[in-house]
Design a protein around this motif. Structure first.
Motif, PDB file in Angstrom:
ATOM      1  N   UNK A  59      74.850  98.349  60.581  1.00  0.00           N
ATOM      2  CA  UNK A  59      74.556  98.302  62.013  1.00  0.00           C
ATOM      3  C   UNK A  59      73.436  99.270  62.382  1.00  0.00           C
ATOM      4  N   UNK A  60      73.366 100.406  61.673  1.00  0.00           N
ATOM      5  CA  UNK A  60      72.296 101.352  61.944  1.00  0.00           C
ATOM      6  C   UNK A  60      70.927 100.779  61.605  1.00  0.00           C
ATOM      7  N   UNK A  64      67.952  99.602  64.267  1.00  0.00           N
ATOM      8  CA  UNK A  64      66.583 100.110  64.168  1.00  0.00           C
ATOM      9  C   UNK A  64      65.584  98.963  64.218  1.00  0.00           C
ATOM     10  N   UNK A  65      65.865  97.897  63.482  1.00  0.00           N
ATOM     11  CA  UNK A  65      64.951  96.755  63.458  1.00  0.00           C
ATOM     12  C   UNK A  65      64.916  96.028  64.797  1.00  0.00           C
ATOM     13  N   UNK A  73      70.429 105.788  65.649  1.00  0.00           N
ATOM     14  CA  UNK A  73      70.659 107.191  65.310  1.00  0.00           C
ATOM     15  C   UNK A  73      72.122 107.595  65.544  1.00  0.00           C
ATOM     16  N   UNK A  74      72.760 106.944  66.495  1.00  0.00           N
ATOM     17  CA  UNK A  74      74.187 107.212  66.707  1.00  0.00           C
ATOM     18  C   UNK A  74      74.992 106.760  65.498  1.00  0.00           C
ATOM     19  N   UNK A  75      74.618 105.621  64.913  1.00  0.00           N
ATOM     20  CA  UNK A  75      75.280 105.167  63.686  1.00  0.00           C
ATOM     21  C   UNK A  75      75.028 106.159  62.554  1.00  0.00           C
ATOM     22  N   UNK A  76      73.814 106.681  62.462  1.00  0.00           N
ATOM     23  CA  UNK A  76      73.495 107.643  61.400  1.00  0.00           C
ATOM     24  C   UNK A  76      74.334 108.905  61.526  1.00  0.00           C
ATOM     25  N   UNK A  98      68.808 105.310  57.618  1.00  0.00           N
ATOM     26  CA  UNK A  98      68.719 104.860  59.008  1.00  0.00           C
ATOM     27  C   UNK A  98      67.683 105.681  59.775  1.00  0.00           C
ATOM     28  N   UNK A  99      67.759 106.990  59.629  1.00  0.00           N
ATOM     29  CA  UNK A  99      66.836 107.856  60.371  1.00  0.00           C
ATOM     30  C   UNK A  99      65.386 107.626  59.941  1.00  0.00           C
TER      31      UNK A  99
END
Length: 229
Positions: A59-60, A64-65, A73-76, A98-99
């Motif tokens: 999901x992260x 992003x895409x 970033x919340x997922x990260x 992700x970041x």
């Protein structure tokens, strides 16, 4: 699912949205391991489930895409402080991936590269799983190196993607294209010609949405061949 995060994918935005909603609704279970296999408990194909952190990773990248950088970033952040479990890798790898993706898409490749280079990324060269062999992260590193002008290093990373098992196949043509562009910029005409030719050969029958990229490569190839002749 990881294909939805590929930068060269022609998956429509509506399909990415649908995939995100499906993934968010998928039942969560950690009993099968991080990637859904590898434990003594076999998963029932009729009742798919996903581990909590694997879902966060997917999901992260998907967020992003989609340009939802805050959500990505919340997922990260949900990986921060997690122990290294299941696949023998590091939870830091998935957060960094992700970041770094977010930073690249925001035009901040130096920050993305710093984050990615600080992660352990303990990856086998070949494995049947695209997450374990970090094939996405290896392509991401090459893109970041290219974006900051470290072209020699980028070329080395692009050249390794063909050794990533079956899941690395989708990266081969884009890697040839990027190598062609870099070699052309560096004045390595013969190398650029070779990589353009290989890219065109691999993507000649690509989906219509991707064909403009082939046409641009054909134009560059023709110009380089004309210079050589």
């Amino acid at each position: 699912m990881l294909a939805c995060a590929l930068p060269f994918s022609n998956i429509p935005a509506s399909d990415r949205d649908s995939m995100g909603r499906w993934l968010a609704r998928l039942p969560v279970s950690d009993e099968y391991g991080f990637l859904g296999y590898g434990r003594t408990v076999a998963q029932d194909p009729a009742r798919p489930a996903v581990s909590n952190l694997y879902r966060e990773y997917l999901l992260g990248l998907l967020s992003a895409r989609q340009g939802a950088y805050g959500r990505a970033l919340a997922h990260a952040r949900r990986f921060d402080g997690q122990p290294d479990v299941w696949d023998g890798g590091s939870m830091r790898d998935y957060a960094a991936s992700i970041r770094a993706t977010v930073y690249l898409l925001q035009g901040r490749p130096r920050e993305g590269l710093t984050v990615l280079e600080a992660a352990p990324m303990r990856a086998p060269l070949v494995t049947m799983n695209p997450v374990q062999n970090r094939v996405y992260e290896r392509f991401l590193r090459a893109e970041l190196l290219h974006a900051v002008g470290r072209e020699d290093e980028a070329l080395r990373w692009y050249s390794t993607l063909q050794y990533s098992g079956t899941h690395g196949v989708v990266y081969i043509a884009p890697c040839h294209l990027r190598q062609a562009q870099i070699h052309e910029r560096l004045g390595h005409r013969d190398e650029a010609i070779r990589h353009y030719q290989r890219f065109i050969e691999l993507w000649r029958d690509c989906d219509p949405e991707l064909h403009p990229e082939v046409e641009r490569a054909e134009d560059r190839l023709a110009a380089l061949v004309a210079q050589r002749d």
